[in-house]
Write a protein that holds these residues in place. Structure first.
Motif, PDB file in Angstrom:
ATOM      1  N   VAL A  92       0.836  -1.205   0.000  1.00 40.62           N
ATOM      2  CA  VAL A  92       0.000   0.000   0.000  1.00 40.62           C
ATOM      3  C   VAL A  92       0.871   1.255   0.000  1.00 40.62           C
ATOM      4  O   VAL A  92       0.566   2.236  -0.677  1.00 40.62           O
ATOM      5  CB  VAL A  92      -0.990  -0.001   1.185  1.00 40.62           C
ATOM      6  N   LEU A  93       1.980   1.220   0.720  1.00 43.51           N
ATOM      7  CA  LEU A  93       2.879   2.384   0.759  1.00 43.51           C
ATOM      8  C   LEU A  93       3.467   2.720  -0.609  1.00 43.51           C
ATOM      9  O   LEU A  93       3.869   3.856  -0.845  1.00 43.51           O
ATOM     10  CB  LEU A  93       4.006   2.174   1.766  1.00 43.51           C
ATOM     11  N   GLU A  94       3.516   1.751  -1.505  1.00 38.67           N
ATOM     12  CA  GLU A  94       4.016   2.004  -2.855  1.00 38.67           C
ATOM     13  C   GLU A  94       2.987   2.712  -3.727  1.00 38.67           C
ATOM     14  O   GLU A  94       3.317   3.220  -4.801  1.00 38.67           O
ATOM     15  CB  GLU A  94       4.439   0.692  -3.506  1.00 38.67           C
ATOM     16  N   MET A  95       1.744   2.768  -3.279  1.00 40.14           N
ATOM     17  CA  MET A  95       0.682   3.421  -4.041  1.00 40.14           C
ATOM     18  C   MET A  95       0.798   4.938  -3.923  1.00 40.14           C
ATOM     19  O   MET A  95       1.231   5.460  -2.890  1.00 40.14           O
ATOM     20  CB  MET A  95      -0.697   2.978  -3.528  1.00 40.14           C
ATOM     21  N   GLU A  96       0.412   5.614  -5.001  1.00 39.23           N
ATOM     22  CA  GLU A  96       0.462   7.068  -5.011  1.00 39.23           C
ATOM     23  C   GLU A  96      -0.417   7.626  -3.893  1.00 39.23           C
ATOM     24  O   GLU A  96      -1.505   7.113  -3.650  1.00 39.23           O
ATOM     25  CB  GLU A  96      -0.012   7.603  -6.362  1.00 39.23           C
ATOM     26  N   PHE A  97       0.061   8.640  -3.217  1.00 41.24           N
ATOM     27  CA  PHE A  97      -0.612   9.378  -2.145  1.00 41.24           C
ATOM     28  C   PHE A  97      -0.574   8.698  -0.785  1.00 41.24           C
ATOM     29  O   PHE A  97      -1.002   9.278   0.214  1.00 41.24           O
ATOM     30  CB  PHE A  97      -2.081   9.719  -2.502  1.00 41.24           C
ATOM     31  N   GLU A 115      -2.880  11.121   1.420  1.00 45.01           N
ATOM     32  CA  GLU A 115      -2.915  12.573   1.236  1.00 45.01           C
ATOM     33  C   GLU A 115      -4.234  12.992   0.590  1.00 45.01           C
ATOM     34  O   GLU A 115      -4.816  12.226  -0.196  1.00 45.01           O
ATOM     35  CB  GLU A 115      -1.730  13.010   0.385  1.00 45.01           C
ATOM     36  N   PRO A 116      -4.736  14.187   0.902  1.00 48.11           N
ATOM     37  CA  PRO A 116      -6.038  14.634   0.395  1.00 48.11           C
ATOM     38  C   PRO A 116      -6.199  14.550  -1.124  1.00 48.11           C
ATOM     39  O   PRO A 116      -7.291  14.255  -1.616  1.00 48.11           O
ATOM     40  CB  PRO A 116      -6.130  16.085   0.873  1.00 48.11           C
ATOM     41  N   GLU A 117      -5.136  14.743  -1.873  1.00 46.50           N
ATOM     42  CA  GLU A 117      -5.212  14.664  -3.335  1.00 46.50           C
ATOM     43  C   GLU A 117      -5.573  13.250  -3.806  1.00 46.50           C
ATOM     44  O   GLU A 117      -6.043  13.073  -4.920  1.00 46.50           O
ATOM     45  CB  GLU A 117      -3.878  15.101  -3.978  1.00 46.50           C
ATOM     46  N   GLY A 118      -5.354  12.268  -2.954  1.00 48.38           N
ATOM     47  CA  GLY A 118      -5.606  10.886  -3.315  1.00 48.38           C
ATOM     48  C   GLY A 118      -7.057  10.449  -3.200  1.00 48.38           C
ATOM     49  O   GLY A 118      -7.400   9.356  -3.631  1.00 48.38           O
TER      50      GLY A 118
END
Length: 142
Positions: A92-97, A115-118
C-alpha cells in the motif's frame, strides 16, 4: 448531571472549558484544528449501509470502527487514515498518495495516511475505504 459545556474564567485572559460541575477539560491539539466536517460527511456517505459501524472522535480527528476495530478515519490535516494490516502495508505504501502513519515519530505498521489529493473523487475515496474494510473484516469482533 448536565453534559453541557460551560466556560470558566481564571484571570482576565485565560479561559478553560468545564462541565456543569466545574470539572475542567483540557484538550490536546495535534497540529491545528479539528477534522473537516465536509470531508467527514463524504466519509460517512461512503460507509453508509455497512453493518457493525461506530464512530469516535480521536486525536483531533474522526475514526470509524467496524465491529469494534478501528478501520478508517480523518485527521485534523484532512488526511485519510486506513488500517490495511501488516501483510499488505508495504504494498500500500508504494501506491500514489499513501505514506506511513506516524503519531509519535515512528511508523505504525499496518496503518497508513492518504494525502487529500488521493481521495478528491468519490470513486477514489470509496476505493481506499474498501481497502481498509477488506482487511478489517478479517479481524475478530471486539
Amino acid at each position: 448531571m448536565s453534559s453541557a459545556l460551560h466556560r470558566s474564567k481564571l484571570g482576565s485572559d485565560t479561559t478553560f472549558p468545564s462541565n456543569a460541575n466545574g470539572v475542567f477539560f483540557f484538550v490536546i491539539s495535534y497540529g491545528g484544528m479539528a477534522y473537516d466536517e465536509e470531508l467527514a460527511s463524504r466519509l460517512r456517505l461512503t460507509v453508509k449501509g455497512k453493518r457493525g459501524l461506530s464512530e469516535k472522535n480521536m486525536f483531533g480527528g474522526l475514526a470509524i470502527f467496524l465491529n469494534g476495530n478501528m478501520t478508517v478515519g480523518l485527521t485534523n490535516k484532512d488526511e485519510l487514515m486506513l488500517r490495511v494490516g501488516k501483510d499488505q502495508y508495504e504494498e500500500v505504501l508504494e501506491m500514489e498518495f499513501a505514506k506511513p502513519m506516524t503519531f509519535t515519530g515512528r511508523a505504525m505498521k499496518g496503518l497508513v495516511f492518504i494525502e487529500p489529493e488521493g481521495f478528491e473523487t468519490e470513486t477514489d475515496l470509496g476505493a481506499w475505504v474498501d481497502l481498509a474494510f477488506k482487511f478489517t473484516k478479517t479481524l475478530p469482533k471486539k
